[in-house]
Enzyme design. Structure first.
Site, PDB file in Angstrom:
ATOM      1  N   HIS A 162       0.834  -1.212   0.000  1.00 20.45           N
ATOM      2  CA  HIS A 162       0.000   0.000   0.000  1.00 20.45           C
ATOM      3  C   HIS A 162       0.871   1.265   0.000  1.00 20.45           C
ATOM      4  O   HIS A 162       0.749   2.126  -0.858  1.00 20.45           O
ATOM      5  CB  HIS A 162      -0.906  -0.048   1.237  1.00 20.45           C
ATOM      6  CG  HIS A 162      -1.814   1.126   1.379  1.00 20.45           C
ATOM      7  ND1 HIS A 162      -3.161   1.058   1.107  1.00 20.45           N
ATOM      8  CD2 HIS A 162      -1.590   2.405   1.759  1.00 20.45           C
ATOM      9  CE1 HIS A 162      -3.721   2.236   1.306  1.00 20.45           C
ATOM     10  NE2 HIS A 162      -2.780   3.079   1.717  1.00 20.45           N
ATOM     11  N   GLU A 163       1.791   1.321   0.965  1.00 18.32           N
ATOM     12  CA  GLU A 163       2.638   2.519   1.085  1.00 18.32           C
ATOM     13  C   GLU A 163       3.581   2.631  -0.115  1.00 18.32           C
ATOM     14  O   GLU A 163       3.901   3.730  -0.563  1.00 18.32           O
ATOM     15  CB  GLU A 163       3.430   2.510   2.390  1.00 18.32           C
ATOM     16  CG  GLU A 163       2.590   2.366   3.669  1.00 18.32           C
ATOM     17  CD  GLU A 163       1.495   3.403   3.813  1.00 18.32           C
ATOM     18  OE1 GLU A 163       1.546   4.461   3.140  1.00 18.32           O
ATOM     19  OE2 GLU A 163       0.549   3.161   4.597  1.00 18.32           O
TER      20      GLU A 163
ATOM     21  N   HIS B  20       1.834   4.470  -2.773  1.00 16.36           N
ATOM     22  CA  HIS B  20       1.908   5.937  -2.599  1.00 16.36           C
ATOM     23  C   HIS B  20       3.280   6.457  -3.015  1.00 16.36           C
ATOM     24  O   HIS B  20       3.402   7.460  -3.706  1.00 16.36           O
ATOM     25  CB  HIS B  20       1.678   6.315  -1.133  1.00 16.36           C
ATOM     26  CG  HIS B  20       0.262   6.159  -0.676  1.00 16.36           C
ATOM     27  ND1 HIS B  20      -0.803   6.644  -1.385  1.00 16.36           N
ATOM     28  CD2 HIS B  20      -0.261   5.588   0.444  1.00 16.36           C
ATOM     29  CE1 HIS B  20      -1.928   6.376  -0.724  1.00 16.36           C
ATOM     30  NE2 HIS B  20      -1.615   5.729   0.380  1.00 16.36           N
TER      31      HIS B  20
ATOM     32  N   HIS C 158       3.866   6.399  -6.694  1.00 13.00           N
ATOM     33  CA  HIS C 158       3.067   7.485  -7.280  1.00 13.00           C
ATOM     34  C   HIS C 158       3.836   8.810  -7.136  1.00 13.00           C
ATOM     35  O   HIS C 158       3.993   9.566  -8.099  1.00 13.00           O
ATOM     36  CB  HIS C 158       1.729   7.534  -6.530  1.00 13.00           C
ATOM     37  CG  HIS C 158       0.684   8.394  -7.164  1.00 13.00           C
ATOM     38  ND1 HIS C 158      -0.501   8.686  -6.516  1.00 13.00           N
ATOM     39  CD2 HIS C 158       0.616   9.039  -8.345  1.00 13.00           C
ATOM     40  CE1 HIS C 158      -1.247   9.451  -7.306  1.00 13.00           C
ATOM     41  NE2 HIS C 158      -0.587   9.691  -8.413  1.00 13.00           N
TER      42      HIS C 158
HETATM   43 ZN    ZN Z   1      -3.057   5.190   1.808  1.00 12.48          ZN
END
Ligand code: ZN
Length: 632
Positions: free
Chosen positions: A420-421, A424, A427
């Site tokens: 998940h991280e 980010h 991105h």
């Molecule tokens: Zn998040």
């Protein structure tokens, strides 16, 4: 899962935090075993020293920013003179801004490594002071920019390529111009700011500081203190008696303050309504969505498509009722209980990284190689250490690496948090390598798409390789729960939010009784015939802080559906799907969120992405039922 965007006076350093649920009693018991930072091998720590090599260097960088801020003020009254002056100012701002963020990121990483060290906390305080100075030195910029006629600005941009880069940023500013009031009126609204913040602040104090929870007896017969932060840990107990006692202890405590809580939430809603009426928006919902230029159709599609598919949530509850043997129906305290007690999946950090990279392989080498390089460059602070901030987040700025804070214990959820991280941070990295500073960030609406897509890919990878039916069932149950929690539950919260705002717009009273009745009705509609409603649930809304965030939670649901779509396209090998997704990740905030998602082939203005996500949920339900037959 919580997402916070830290706006430091117009600066855009991002910190995306995921709250990991740690029971306080467990945290205390484990505190003894947690190592000191010095005991962790360097390769498992992040590298803030690549931002600045030392505290002396930090001081020098800080001083330079401080000296340069007044240079911005020198442009006051001159932005409308000619395109050259305007460009000169924007370039200066885009040169100072990232340097400010850089010193901010360094101090915040150091402060989070060990929250017990006072000197780093002191640096953060100094940065807040510098932020105020920066804010004062630039407060005039937006009003002055919007006082230039759009036609003039447009002509300037057409004749000046460097200025044309700012077109989207100017457009975003000017489109909101209709809602900006006269300088005197704006001043009055700003003056009321502190007063208007009181309901939310008071709610935080009530829920975080003042509430006292009772104790209950846990499964082993120990007396344990309840706490709101441990709510979901108790709700995931396979012992129904523990779940019920904990639910009644925690929600019952909130209920004791139901009238106070209703008054506070009413205060927050009235605040939103004040903004709507003062500025001339159509509705609270419309005003909230306008901030990121999200069309109202996006919200309406979500709510109506989820409503059209509530039979799937009902079916899921029927499966749960049968599997968990809940003869008297699924109560609110049963909603989070796992489907089976099967052994959980465990991973070392190396295994987790390896599994994640394999899971993300469908995104192509450009993505996975960059992620691997990031890990080797020490983006990540892996293990819990004494005094380290809890939870997980991705944080960084235009001139720094996109750092990741983890507290890795080794469960599947820790590996999923890593993915998940990493979503980010990738991105951030792809955006910053491909966009100028002015578009080097992204909105919350897009942020969780990047993180959740990774979760989806990882889950597919792991699930497709599990052979033990019990383990497979456990994991499927986790994914169903994840979907229920982000898509159905957050949409349900949004409906409640919309309902109470509409009541306020119609000047209907918002009290503990009216809000409780609204909440209870929505709960029964969502969970259906196998759900048994207890009166206490009518007070559950009190423990959700997000209702103070002004139409925030629906984004969890839209992001999850968008990510499920992207994941499905990528896994199906749709031609061009990977490049389409990467172009979204590289685009930062260079367009409006809805248009950015269209780059990734997801059109959130239609119900299609939500419908497709519902089909995936249905398939998972089918698989779960098949497995349940097998393991009978
Ligand atoms: Zn998040």
């Amino acid at each position: 899962m919580r997402l916070a965007r830290i706006h430091t006076y117009g600066l855009t350093a991002l910190l995306i935090a995921t709250l990991v649920m740690v029971p306080t009693n467990m945290a205390n018991a484990e505190e003894q075993k947690v190592p000191e930072r010095g005991e962790i091998e360097t390769q498992y720590t992040w590298a803030p020293e690549t931002i600045v090599p030392s505290l002396d260097a930090w001081e020098a960088a800080f001083a330079e920013v401080e000296q340069d801020i007044p240079k911005l003020e020198a442009f006051k009254g001159k932005l409308g003179e000619n395109p050259e002056t305007l460009l000169k100012f924007l370039k200066l701002r885009d040169e100072i801004g990232p340097r400010f963020e850089k010193v901010w990121v360094y101090a915040s990483l150091r402060a989070d490594e060990d929250t017990r060290i006072g000197k780093y906390q002191a640096l953060k305080n100094r940065l807040q002071g510098l932020g105020v100075k920066y804010g004062q030195a630039t407060a005039w910029v937006e009003p002055e920019l919007t006082s230039i006629a759009w036609e003039t600005l447009d002509r300037w941009m057409k004749s000046n390529q460097e200025l044309a880069v700012y077109r989207q940023a100017f457009h975003d500013l000017f489109r909101q111009k209709d809602y900006i009031l006269s300088p005197r009126e704006e001043e009055l609204i700003a003056l009321a700011g502190q007063v208007r913040a009181v309901p939310h602040n008071t709610y935080n104090l009530l829920s975080n500081a003042d509430l006292q929870y009772p104790t209950i007896t846990d499964t082993e017969g120990n007396e344990v203190e309840l706490s709101d932060s441990a709510f979901y840990i108790f709700m995931r107990s396979s012992d129904r008696r523990v779940r019920k006692d904990a639910y009644e202890g925690i929600v019952g405590t909130y209920k004791g303050f139901r009238n106070t809580a209703a008054s506070l939430l009413n205060g927050a809603v009235q605040n939103h309504l004040f903004n709507v009426r003062a500025r001339g928006y159509d509705s609270c919902l419309g005003a909230a969505l306008d901030g990121s230029n999200i069309p109202i159709a996006v919200y309406n599609n979500l709510v109506s498509t989820v409503n059209d598919n509530l039979h799937l949530l009902h079916r899921y509850q029927a499966i749960r009722r049968k599997t968990l043997g809940l003869d008297d129906g699924v109560h609110a305290y049963d909603l989070f209980a796992p489907l089976t007690d099967a052994a959980k999946l465990e991973y070392t950090y190396e295994e987790a990284v390896d599994t994640m990279i394999k899971g993300l392989a469908p995104l192509g080498e450009e993505y996975t190689e960059a992620a691997k390089t990031g890990i080797e460059s020490r983006w990540i602070d892996v293990y819990p250490t004494k005094g380290k901030r809890s939870g997980a987040y991705s944080s960084g700025s235009y001139l720094t690496q996109p750092y990741i804070l983890l507290n890795f214990h080794g469960g599947y959820e820790d590996m999923s948090t890593l993915a998940h991280e990493m979503g980010h941070s990738m991105h951030s990295s792809l955006t910053r390598h491909n966009q100028p500073y002015v578009y080097g960030d992204y909105t919350t609406f897009c942020a969780e798409v990047a993180s959740t897509t990774n979760e989806v890919l990882l889950q597919e990878y792991v699930l497709s390789r599990l052979t033990d039916p019990q383990q497979k069932l456990y994991q499927l149950g986790e994914f169903l729960e994840n979907f229920r929690g982000t898509v159905f539950r957050q949409t349900m919260f949004s409906e409640f939010e919309q309902k109470i705002h509409e009541m306020a717009e119609q000047d209907l009273p918002l009290t503990a009784d009216t809000m409780g009745a609204a909440y209870g009705e929505i709960m029964q509609k969502y969970y259906g015939p196998d759900y048994t409603h207890d009166e206490l649930v009518d007070s559950y809304w009190i423990r959700i802080p997000h209702f103070y965030y002004n139409f925030y939670v629906y984004k969890y649901a839209t992001s999850h559906c968008a990510a499920a779509n992207i994941g499905a396209r990528v896994l199906a090998g749709e031609p061009g799907a990977v490049d389409a997704y990467l172009s979204f990740l590289k685009a930062g905030s260079s367009a409006y969120p809805i248009d950015l998602l269209k780059l990734a082939r997801v059109d959130m203005t239609t119900p299609q992405p939500i419908q497709d996500a519902m089909k995936l949920f249905e398939q998972m339900l089918d698989q779960t039922e098949e497995l349940l037959e097998q393991v009978k």
